[in-house]
Design an enzyme around this catalytic site. Structure first.
Site, short mmCIF file in Angstrom:
data_model
loop_
_atom_site.label_atom_id
_atom_site.label_comp_id
_atom_site.label_asym_id
_atom_site.label_seq_id
_atom_site.Cartn_x
_atom_site.Cartn_y
_atom_site.Cartn_z
CD GLU A 46 -2.23 1.44 2.80
OE1 GLU A 46 -2.52 2.60 3.14
OE2 GLU A 46 -2.26 0.46 3.57
CG ASP A 50 0.14 7.01 -1.24
OD1 ASP A 50 -1.01 7.44 -1.41
OD2 ASP A 50 1.09 7.73 -0.88
CG ASP A 119 -5.80 1.17 3.27
OD1 ASP A 119 -5.64 2.34 2.86
OD2 ASP A 119 -5.98 0.89 4.47
CD GLU A 122 -3.39 4.36 -1.47
OE1 GLU A 122 -3.36 5.58 -1.71
OE2 GLU A 122 -3.22 3.88 -0.31
#
Length: 229
Positions: A46, A50, A119, A122
């Protein structure tokens, strides 16, 4: 066909390391309940996803809007990568059905919890980047995110009046004026018409439910005129 083969077929990419794909969909609650299986949760993926998402979206906006100011691109990117948007993207590709949750998290409704879905989206981007590279990430976003950008879904985050001012004042001082030309419709459902005048020349006209919306619409039209000459 197992669920991971189904998922790869759904997203259109084959993973050389299927364990990486599985990790992207593994919540920490699942790891806590399956310690003997030596599985990893998706938190590190994650973190990476991101950053990859910010880079790829930034690159797309930079090239799509060559005249957009940095501040406006920042606002638009923030709207694209915020939690509600990520949840929408995750739901569009049915990611929730593949998430591995602990029993307690499952009972608590974790599979539909917005933060968890954001989450997972990502972490999938992170896994796809590691296994397939940045080009395949871009191809995935061309299916899921970029069409929404092209359709103008995030343009409401942009202040067109400020953007127009920045464009026309780059080389010289100019006078920008907005006029409300009139209004139509009943009191409960009015529409306003506006025009923007730059140094005495009408550059754009627009309409909206409020005077401010009409002025923004006129500014947007003017920007399109200036950038497509």
């Amino acid at each position: 066909m197992n669920q991971w083969e189904e998922l790869q077929e759904s997203v259109g990419f084959d993973f050389q390391n299927v364990e990486l794909l599985q990790q992207a969909f593994t919540h920490s609650s699942y790891v806590n309940e399956h310690r003997r299986e030596n599985v990893k949760d998706n938190e590190r993926l994650e973190f990476l996803g991101d950053a990859v998402l910010e880079l790829t979206v930034s690159d797309y906006l930079f090239n799509k809007y060559p005249d957009m100011a940095e501040g406006h691109m920042t606002k638009m990117r923030a709207a694209i990568v915020c939690e509600p948007s990520l949840v929408e993207f995750a739901e569009a590709v049915h990611f929730s059905k593949y998430v591995r949750l602990g029993k307690g998290e499952e009972k608590a409704g974790g599979r539909t919890r917005p933060a968890l879905l954001a989450d997972v989206f990502e972490s999938f981007i992170g896994a796809l980047y590691l296994d397939n590279g940045i080009d395949k990430v871009v191809k995935f976003l061309e299916r899921v995110i970029f069409p929404k950008i092209d359709a103008g879904a995030y343009l409401q985050t942009v202040d067109y009046k400020t953007q127009l001012q920045e464009i026309v004042q780059r080389d010289r001082d100019v006078l920008i004026e907005y006029d409300i030309l009139g209004e139509t419709g009943p009191a409960h459902n009015k529409a306003f018409d506006a025009q923007v005048i730059v140094n005495g020349q009408v550059l754009g006209k627009g309409s909206g439910r409020t005077k401010k919306q009409a002025e923004q619409s006129a500014a947007q039209f003017a920007i399109n005129q200036l950038t497509h000459r």
